[in-house]
Scaffold this motif. Structure first.
Motif, mmCIF file in Angstrom:
data_model
loop_
_atom_site.group_PDB
_atom_site.id
_atom_site.type_symbol
_atom_site.label_atom_id
_atom_site.label_comp_id
_atom_site.label_asym_id
_atom_site.label_seq_id
_atom_site.Cartn_x
_atom_site.Cartn_y
_atom_site.Cartn_z
ATOM 1 N N LYS A 169 0.838 -1.192 0.000
ATOM 2 C CA LYS A 169 0.000 0.000 0.000
ATOM 3 C C LYS A 169 0.881 1.253 0.000
ATOM 4 O O LYS A 169 1.854 1.315 0.750
ATOM 5 N N PRO A 170 0.555 2.254 -0.812
ATOM 6 C CA PRO A 170 1.282 3.522 -0.736
ATOM 7 C C PRO A 170 1.155 4.103 0.674
ATOM 8 O O PRO A 170 0.059 4.141 1.241
ATOM 9 N N ARG A 171 2.280 4.546 1.237
ATOM 10 C CA ARG A 171 2.305 5.019 2.626
ATOM 11 C C ARG A 171 2.311 6.544 2.656
ATOM 12 O O ARG A 171 3.195 7.181 2.074
ATOM 13 N N PHE A 172 1.333 7.112 3.343
ATOM 14 C CA PHE A 172 1.164 8.563 3.386
ATOM 15 C C PHE A 172 1.233 9.085 4.815
ATOM 16 O O PHE A 172 0.650 8.501 5.733
ATOM 17 N N LEU A 173 1.936 10.204 4.982
ATOM 18 C CA LEU A 173 1.893 10.947 6.235
ATOM 19 C C LEU A 173 0.782 11.977 6.108
ATOM 20 O O LEU A 173 0.740 12.748 5.138
ATOM 21 N N CYS A 174 -0.117 12.011 7.078
ATOM 22 C CA CYS A 174 -1.295 12.875 7.019
ATOM 23 C C CYS A 174 -1.095 14.106 7.892
ATOM 24 O O CYS A 174 -0.826 13.988 9.093
ATOM 25 N N LEU A 175 -1.229 15.289 7.286
ATOM 26 C CA LEU A 175 -1.029 16.567 7.970
ATOM 27 C C LEU A 175 -2.384 17.264 8.119
ATOM 28 O O LEU A 175 -3.000 17.660 7.125
ATOM 29 N N HIS A 176 -2.832 17.405 9.342
ATOM 30 C CA HIS A 176 -4.187 17.898 9.618
ATOM 31 C C HIS A 176 -4.312 19.417 9.429
ATOM 32 O O HIS A 176 -3.339 20.131 9.173
ATOM 33 N N GLY A 177 -5.528 19.895 9.597
ATOM 34 C CA GLY A 177 -5.817 21.311 9.436
ATOM 35 C C GLY A 177 -5.430 22.138 10.652
ATOM 36 O O GLY A 177 -5.083 21.614 11.718
ATOM 37 N N PHE A 178 -5.518 23.443 10.499
ATOM 38 C CA PHE A 178 -5.150 24.414 11.541
ATOM 39 C C PHE A 178 -6.009 24.219 12.785
ATOM 40 O O PHE A 178 -7.232 24.184 12.717
ATOM 41 N N ARG A 179 -5.329 24.090 13.918
ATOM 42 C CA ARG A 179 -5.980 23.949 15.224
ATOM 43 C C ARG A 179 -6.958 22.772 15.265
ATOM 44 O O ARG A 179 -8.063 22.867 15.794
ATOM 45 N N THR A 180 -6.501 21.666 14.679
ATOM 46 C CA THR A 180 -7.231 20.407 14.844
ATOM 47 C C THR A 180 -6.216 19.370 15.337
ATOM 48 O O THR A 180 -5.392 19.671 16.176
ATOM 49 N N SER A 181 -6.252 18.136 14.829
ATOM 50 C CA SER A 181 -5.322 17.105 15.297
ATOM 51 C C SER A 181 -5.293 15.944 14.312
ATOM 52 O O SER A 181 -6.139 15.847 13.416
ATOM 53 N N GLY A 182 -4.327 15.062 14.509
ATOM 54 C CA GLY A 182 -4.256 13.863 13.691
ATOM 55 C C GLY A 182 -5.487 12.992 13.871
ATOM 56 O O GLY A 182 -5.998 12.409 12.911
ATOM 57 N N GLU A 183 -5.971 12.897 15.097
ATOM 58 C CA GLU A 183 -7.158 12.086 15.375
ATOM 59 C C GLU A 183 -8.385 12.657 14.671
ATOM 60 O O GLU A 183 -9.217 11.912 14.132
ATOM 61 N N ILE A 184 -8.506 13.973 14.639
ATOM 62 C CA ILE A 184 -9.628 14.614 13.947
ATOM 63 C C ILE A 184 -9.548 14.354 12.448
ATOM 64 O O ILE A 184 -10.563 14.052 11.802
ATOM 65 N N MET A 185 -8.338 14.435 11.893
ATOM 66 C CA MET A 185 -8.198 14.183 10.460
ATOM 67 C C MET A 185 -8.552 12.742 10.118
ATOM 68 O O MET A 185 -9.123 12.475 9.049
ATOM 69 N N LYS A 186 -8.237 11.832 11.005
ATOM 70 C CA LYS A 186 -8.604 10.429 10.786
ATOM 71 C C LYS A 186 -10.124 10.302 10.669
ATOM 72 O O LYS A 186 -10.644 9.606 9.790
ATOM 73 N N ILE A 187 -10.833 10.992 11.546
ATOM 74 C CA ILE A 187 -12.305 10.979 11.505
ATOM 75 C C ILE A 187 -12.802 11.603 10.202
ATOM 76 O O ILE A 187 -13.726 11.093 9.549
ATOM 77 N N GLN A 188 -12.179 12.721 9.799
ATOM 78 C CA GLN A 188 -12.596 13.402 8.571
ATOM 79 C C GLN A 188 -12.397 12.523 7.340
ATOM 80 O O GLN A 188 -13.263 12.449 6.466
#
Length: 235
Positions: free
Chosen positions: A11-30
């Motif tokens: 699987k292609p491996r990606f580092l996920c960079l979240h939005g301003f004043r949120t978090s990695g956990e929030i981006m996972k939900i999004q």
């Protein structure tokens, strides 16, 4: 890479960079708004930005804290504070958690994801990690700092890229400018604003085609590496 039952595709491996004043956990939900069949094709690592939220978060009351930010900026978004520290932090996490094939960024994380390939090519950032091969940008935009613009977009960026552009996104004009800095961008238009959109039938076709392209590129690269290792093995 292969087996008796057929080829095993990494699987292609990606580092996920979240939005301003949120978090990695929030981006996972999004991102989980996308079909499971899409998410399951990617190896995703979610990172929290280096700085705790220094003001009110727009997602307060929608998503639970803690909230983080990648760097700070003035009202015009032309001057940045802790930007170099942010770049060093991302590189450090890529060394420790990588290697990565690409970046996925939303909002402030999308700006970083869109600027990092050019900064890396210019020798300004991410010099201790492999080249960023793919990027996916959601609600991103071009930086407005003159210095960063000169460094990040001085030449057309040939990194394969997938861009999500919201019709009512307040960053849309700057998102269009960012798209124009790439040689062969794939663009998904959606009717929403500054958000991670759900995928309708038309956008799913584009996303699936992009994933197939990068999967093939990853497989070809891995096969070339395996061939080099075999050729270098002493007899």
């Amino acid at each position: 890479m292969g087996s008796e039952g057929g080829s095993i595709v990494r699987k292609p491996r990606f580092l996920c960079l979240h939005g301003f004043r949120t978090s990695g956990e929030i981006m996972k939900i999004q991102l989980n708004r996308w079909p499971k069949a899409v998410i399951d094709r990617l190896d995703l690592v979610f990172l929290d930005a280096p700085f705790p939220c220094q003001g009110k978060s727009d997602v307060d009351g929608i998503f639970d804290p803690p909230y983080y930010e990648w760097f700070q900026f003035n009202k015009e978004f032309t001057e940045y504070e802790n930007f170099e520290n942010c770049l060093e932090y991302i590189e450090d996490r890529m060394i420790k958690l990588g290697p990565f094939d690409g970046l996925i960024g939303f909002s402030q994380g999308g700006m970083l994801s869109g600027g990092l390939p050019g900064l890396q090519a210019k020798g300004i950032a991410l010099q201790k990690v492999p080249k960023i091969k793919f990027i996916i940008i959601i609600g991103g935009a071009m930086f407005r700092s003159t210095k960063v613009v000169e460094d990040a977009y001085s030449s057309s960026i040939d990194t394969p890229s997938l861009h999500f552009l919201g019709e009512t996104d307040f960053l849309k004009p700057y998102g269009i400018k960012l798209i124009e800095s790439f040689k062969n961008p794939v663009v998904v238009h959606h009717p929403k604003g500054h958000t991670v959109p759900r995928l309708d039938e038309r956008s799913l076709v584009k996303v699936t085609a992009f994933l197939e392209t990068i999967e093939n590129l990853v497989m070809m690269e891995d096969e070339n590496k395996d061939g080099e290792e075999i050729n270098c093995t002493p007899i």
